[in-house]
Design a protein around this motif. Structure first.
Motif, short mmCIF file in Angstrom:
data_model
loop_
_atom_site.label_atom_id
_atom_site.label_comp_id
_atom_site.label_asym_id
_atom_site.label_seq_id
_atom_site.Cartn_x
_atom_site.Cartn_y
_atom_site.Cartn_z
N ILE A 7 0.32 -7.05 4.87
CA ILE A 7 0.28 -5.70 4.30
C ILE A 7 1.60 -5.01 4.57
N ILE A 8 2.16 -4.39 3.54
CA ILE A 8 3.29 -3.47 3.69
C ILE A 8 2.76 -2.09 3.35
N ALA A 9 2.71 -1.20 4.32
CA ALA A 9 2.13 0.13 4.14
C ALA A 9 3.24 1.17 4.20
N VAL A 10 3.39 1.94 3.13
CA VAL A 10 4.35 3.04 3.07
C VAL A 10 3.54 4.33 3.20
N LEU A 11 3.66 4.99 4.34
CA LEU A 11 2.82 6.13 4.69
C LEU A 11 3.60 7.43 4.60
N LEU A 12 2.84 8.54 4.37
CA LEU A 12 3.44 9.86 4.32
C LEU A 12 3.06 10.73 5.50
N ALA A 13 2.16 10.25 6.33
CA ALA A 13 1.74 11.01 7.51
C ALA A 13 1.24 10.02 8.54
N TRP A 14 1.11 10.50 9.79
CA TRP A 14 0.57 9.67 10.85
C TRP A 14 -0.55 10.45 11.53
N ASP A 15 -1.78 10.18 11.11
CA ASP A 15 -2.95 10.86 11.65
C ASP A 15 -4.00 9.81 11.98
N GLU A 16 -5.18 10.27 12.32
CA GLU A 16 -6.21 9.34 12.77
C GLU A 16 -6.64 8.35 11.68
N PRO A 17 -6.89 8.77 10.41
CA PRO A 17 -7.27 7.76 9.40
C PRO A 17 -6.21 6.69 9.19
N ARG A 18 -4.94 7.06 9.21
CA ARG A 18 -3.88 6.09 9.00
C ARG A 18 -3.68 5.21 10.24
N ARG A 19 -3.80 5.80 11.41
CA ARG A 19 -3.70 5.00 12.62
C ARG A 19 -4.83 3.97 12.68
N ARG A 20 -6.06 4.41 12.31
CA ARG A 20 -7.19 3.49 12.33
C ARG A 20 -7.02 2.37 11.31
N PHE A 21 -6.47 2.70 10.14
CA PHE A 21 -6.25 1.68 9.11
C PHE A 21 -5.28 0.60 9.59
N GLY B 145 -6.11 -9.83 11.99
CA GLY B 145 -5.19 -10.95 11.97
C GLY B 145 -4.12 -10.86 10.91
N LEU B 146 -4.05 -9.74 10.19
CA LEU B 146 -3.04 -9.58 9.15
C LEU B 146 -1.72 -9.12 9.75
N ASP B 147 -0.64 -9.60 9.18
CA ASP B 147 0.68 -9.10 9.56
C ASP B 147 0.92 -7.79 8.81
N VAL B 148 1.18 -6.71 9.53
CA VAL B 148 1.30 -5.38 8.93
C VAL B 148 2.70 -4.84 9.20
N ARG B 149 3.37 -4.42 8.13
CA ARG B 149 4.65 -3.71 8.26
C ARG B 149 4.40 -2.28 7.81
N ALA B 150 4.46 -1.35 8.73
CA ALA B 150 4.17 0.05 8.44
C ALA B 150 5.46 0.86 8.45
N LEU B 151 5.65 1.67 7.41
CA LEU B 151 6.81 2.54 7.31
C LEU B 151 6.31 3.96 7.06
N LEU B 152 6.79 4.88 7.85
CA LEU B 152 6.39 6.29 7.75
C LEU B 152 7.57 7.09 7.22
N VAL C 141 0.86 -1.19 0.00
CA VAL C 141 0.00 0.00 0.00
C VAL C 141 0.89 1.23 0.00
N LEU C 142 0.75 2.06 -1.04
CA LEU C 142 1.53 3.30 -1.16
C LEU C 142 0.62 4.49 -0.90
N ASP C 143 0.93 5.23 0.13
CA ASP C 143 0.18 6.45 0.48
C ASP C 143 0.68 7.59 -0.42
N THR C 144 -0.20 8.08 -1.30
CA THR C 144 0.18 9.19 -2.19
C THR C 144 -0.41 10.52 -1.74
N GLY C 145 -1.06 10.55 -0.59
CA GLY C 145 -1.65 11.79 -0.11
C GLY C 145 -0.61 12.73 0.45
#
Length: 369
Positions: free
Chosen positions: A311-325, A333-340, A221-225
């Protein structure tokens, strides 16, 4: 009078030297000596609409006049389209009809398409005061892929999950026309699976039967926002996503790339569907979107939670919508790797999220577990 022919590789890489060969043939009646050759790029000037819509990274910090006049934005749009360090090559003496091959190179400033207009041949007069030019029209296009970083060998955990219809249907939107076998209709079969040609030939309903399979499927998942447009953090986020595409072995799994590009785009690689190079080419053309569009991206990813393994999530911000996601994905039950990826100099400590900063991306990725 010359003919020229390029031998271009299919892809270049942003920030790396791109080397190719050019074969020049002397079509004149006289020997050619003392000439040089150089690449000519297409007109890089943006249109008025492109200039108005674009935002130079850091433009908000300029004074009012510079923001309204937009000169620095215009220069930025031009420079990002023209590669740097373009070389000139001296041609050896060529007799009439003789050919020679020389090497040219340039370095793409950023990812994306590079339009080549032709070649310029130059010949200096004996006094060294005047240079005669001959332009050879020879249009071509090179795709500069995003830069990539070294990522440690990581094992993506996740159980094999049921993929209805097997590989052919798992990457399709809607119903696929491919089938493995035919059988008689049974009550409850979807009407979309009817094989109409067999129905017309036999007079009884025949349906297509698909082979169901279990295998791993990972979502990138690539965050383009980005409120700052295609700034340094945005470009580094694309580079990090490209690094995962380049590193993950998709021979025995599927890798879905999801991002917002107008609407939510999904591209799948692995198990014979497409190659990693095609996904890197997609990332070469990714543009920034409105930060508020992330909620739409999150809904699309979570709607696939029954088929994806991690899920591998590459994020551009850390706010409530991204934290909730991230929280909902982990609760499923998904393994999530989050990178900000952020340019903020303030300390950011988020449990379970790896913080990366432009200029220190490689060092940060080295600590990825």
């Amino acid at each position: 009078r010359v003919d020229a022919r390029r031998e271009l590789p299919r892809y270049a890489t942003a920030g790396e030297e791109f080397v190719y060969r050019v074969t020049v043939t002397n079509r004149g009646a006289k020997p050619l000596s003392g000439a040089s050759i150089a690449e000519r790029f297409c007109d890089p000037r943006p249109s008025y609409d492109e200039w108005r819509a674009a935002r130079e990274p850091g433009e908000q910090r300029r004074n009012w006049f510079d923001r309204e006049a937009g000169y620095f934005r215009w220069r930025w749009l031009i420079e990002r389209r023209i590669p740097q360090h373009a070389t000139h090559a001296a041609l050896p003496p060529l007799a009439p009809g003789e050919s020679s091959t020389v090497r040219l190179s340039f370095q793409p400033r950023r990812r994306g398409r590079i339009e080549l207009a032709g070649l310029d041949l130059a010949h200096v007069d004996p006094l060294g005061m005047v240079k005669g030019l001959a332009r050879v029209p020879l249009q071509a296009r090179v795709v500069a892929l995003p830069r990539r970083y070294r990522i440690p060998q990581i094992a993506l955990p996740g159980a094999r999950k049921f993929q209805q219809g097997g590989v052919s249907l798992s990457a399709a939107i809607g119903d696929s026309q491919e089938f493995l076998s035919l059988r008689d209709y049974r009550p409850g079969d979807p009407l979309q699976h009817l094989h109409w040609k067999s129905f017309a030939r036999t007079g009884k309903p025949i349906v297509k039967e698909y082979q169901d399979e279990f295998f791993e499927r990972h979502a990138l998942v690539l965050d383009t926002g980005s409120a700052g447009g295609e700034d340094a953090a945005f470009e580094e986020a694309v580079a990090v996503a490209a690094s995962f595409v380049h590193t993950i072995d998709s021979q025995e799994c599927l890798l879905d790339l999801l991002f917002v590009g107008g609407d939510v785009k999904t591209f799948t690689a692995g198990r014979g569907l497409s190659q990693a190079e095609q996904m890197l080419e997609v990332l070469a053309g990714v543009n920034a979107s409105a930060p508020s569009r992330f909620a739409e991206l999150a809904r699309t990813v979570l709607s696939r939670r029954t088929t994806i393994s991690s899920i591998i999530a590459v994020l551009l911000a850390w706010d409530e919508p991204r934290r909730r996601f991230i929280a909902e994905a982990r609760a499923s039950g998904l393994d999530v790797r989050a990178l900000l990826v952020t340019e903020s100099t303030q300390p950011i400590e988020v449990p379970g999220v790896l913080v990366l900063r432009p200029g220190e991306i490689q060092q940060g990725l080295a600590s990825l577990q």
